[in-house]
Design an enzyme around this catalytic site. Sequence first.
Site, mmCIF file in Angstrom:
data_model
loop_
_atom_site.group_PDB
_atom_site.id
_atom_site.type_symbol
_atom_site.label_atom_id
_atom_site.label_comp_id
_atom_site.label_asym_id
_atom_site.label_seq_id
_atom_site.Cartn_x
_atom_site.Cartn_y
_atom_site.Cartn_z
ATOM 1 N N TYR A 1 0.316 -1.143 0.076
ATOM 2 C CA TYR A 1 0.199 -0.508 0.239
ATOM 3 C C TYR A 1 1.014 1.081 0.074
ATOM 4 O O TYR A 1 0.779 2.180 0.051
ATOM 5 C CB TYR A 1 -0.722 -0.087 1.077
ATOM 6 C CG TYR A 1 -2.172 -1.186 0.662
ATOM 7 C CD1 TYR A 1 -1.952 -1.481 0.376
ATOM 8 C CD2 TYR A 1 -2.662 -1.378 1.996
ATOM 9 C CE1 TYR A 1 -3.516 -2.622 -0.112
ATOM 10 C CE2 TYR A 1 -3.828 -2.348 2.040
ATOM 11 C CZ TYR A 1 -3.759 -2.787 0.815
ATOM 12 O OH TYR A 1 -5.136 -3.989 1.023
ATOM 13 N N TRP B 1 -11.216 -14.036 -7.326
ATOM 14 C CA TRP B 1 -12.353 -15.031 -7.419
ATOM 15 C C TRP B 1 -13.121 -14.880 -8.479
ATOM 16 O O TRP B 1 -14.631 -15.854 -9.352
ATOM 17 C CB TRP B 1 -13.544 -14.227 -6.613
ATOM 18 C CG TRP B 1 -12.922 -13.715 -4.831
ATOM 19 C CD1 TRP B 1 -12.452 -12.749 -4.694
ATOM 20 C CD2 TRP B 1 -12.498 -14.860 -4.354
ATOM 21 N NE1 TRP B 1 -11.573 -13.419 -3.428
ATOM 22 C CE2 TRP B 1 -11.610 -14.749 -3.450
ATOM 23 C CE3 TRP B 1 -12.424 -16.458 -4.460
ATOM 24 C CZ2 TRP B 1 -11.123 -15.097 -2.715
ATOM 25 C CZ3 TRP B 1 -12.096 -17.097 -2.933
ATOM 26 C CH2 TRP B 1 -11.506 -16.696 -1.762
ATOM 27 N N GLY C 1 -12.822 0.544 7.991
ATOM 28 C CA GLY C 1 -12.242 -0.065 9.328
ATOM 29 C C GLY C 1 -11.337 -0.343 9.378
ATOM 30 O O GLY C 1 -11.324 -1.653 7.983
ATOM 31 N N ASP C 2 -10.881 -0.610 10.834
ATOM 32 C CA ASP C 2 -9.133 -1.977 10.712
ATOM 33 C C ASP C 2 -9.768 -3.262 11.477
ATOM 34 O O ASP C 2 -9.741 -2.778 12.635
ATOM 35 C CB ASP C 2 -8.405 -0.600 11.147
ATOM 36 C CG ASP C 2 -7.202 -2.540 11.201
ATOM 37 O OD1 ASP C 2 -7.200 -3.034 12.012
ATOM 38 O OD2 ASP C 2 -6.059 -1.292 11.165
ATOM 39 N N PHE C 3 -10.523 -4.150 10.973
ATOM 40 C CA PHE C 3 -10.497 -5.350 11.566
ATOM 41 C C PHE C 3 -9.756 -5.565 12.809
ATOM 42 O O PHE C 3 -10.523 -6.406 13.448
ATOM 43 C CB PHE C 3 -11.262 -6.646 10.991
ATOM 44 C CG PHE C 3 -9.328 -7.674 9.927
ATOM 45 C CD1 PHE C 3 -8.472 -7.445 10.168
ATOM 46 C CD2 PHE C 3 -10.016 -6.782 8.483
ATOM 47 C CE1 PHE C 3 -7.244 -7.649 9.751
ATOM 48 C CE2 PHE C 3 -8.929 -7.447 7.711
ATOM 49 C CZ PHE C 3 -8.194 -8.165 8.193
ATOM 50 N N HIS D 1 -3.541 -16.088 6.047
ATOM 51 C CA HIS D 1 -2.267 -15.983 5.925
ATOM 52 C C HIS D 1 -1.425 -15.306 5.963
ATOM 53 O O HIS D 1 -0.014 -15.875 6.048
ATOM 54 C CB HIS D 1 -2.340 -16.958 4.805
ATOM 55 C CG HIS D 1 -2.159 -15.975 3.909
ATOM 56 N ND1 HIS D 1 -3.889 -15.656 3.145
ATOM 57 C CD2 HIS D 1 -1.655 -16.176 2.635
ATOM 58 C CE1 HIS D 1 -3.358 -15.094 2.143
ATOM 59 N NE2 HIS D 1 -2.328 -15.571 2.348
#
Length: 294
Positions: free
Chosen positions: A151, A168, A238-240, A258
Amino acid sequence: MAEHLSQSELDYPFKLLEYFNGFRVSKMIFSACELGVFDLLLKSQDALSAQHVAQELGTSMDGMERLLDALVGIEILEVETAQGTALYSSTDVANLYLAKGSAKSLHDMIIYRSQTVYPLWNNLVDAIREGRNQYEKTFGLPSGHFFQAIYRSEEEMLKFMGIMSCHWVLDGHDVVTAFDLSRFQKVVDLGGCTGALANEMARAYPASSVTVFDLPQVVEAAQKHFKQEDSGVTFQSGDFFSDEIPGADLYVLARVIHDWPEEKCLALLKKVYETCKPGEFPRNQGHPHTLAGR
């Protein structure tokens, strides 16, 4: 010695050669994608000569001809001869998965593997010796957690988000339908990035509400740069690790666990356990539900 070997053992050296040369096959496909070969062939109504492709893409004639012939050899391109000139065209597989303009394109994944993953794997021996990532040696970046490197700029972040979305394209539907998840009314995809998997979930279970929970800059980029389908998926920033996560009946942690050391994974799973609503599965009542994957 050889007379005591089975046929499979005698054949194995050729399998080893296949492994040894695997990186060459990868790099041929990577290079063709970076040069725009598959996009050019997809747009063309006719098969093209190596000279035409080279001129359009600004490469040498000799280099392009070798690349095109190699791609024919691995059955990604097709070739025909007209008046002594080889003419190249894409296969359906190349048009579907390798051209950037296709709805099922893996182009972003290929570019990221070529420009980021491939150089990093060149330092695999050092990674094993040191037990840490090789961003500093490969790209001159601080060797902290690799997300700081990923990032480091919007351009790099978008590349990474592109590859996560591509994951996906092939199996997203199979993943979300491997079990019947229709009983879960509220689903939260933690670290859901572009929402690609969440969209598959929403399409498979239209009666469920699906929310992607990710970092503010990721959510902003997902909504700005990646096509959002009319599937009802919502995004929440948000930041989990440090922020409260939204309540849900089912949490999805796909390609998340992982990435982190064990203590952070345990902390995250504990938070999920404490926030998730009690389940309804027989013999498992009172336990939270998590769809987790590496």
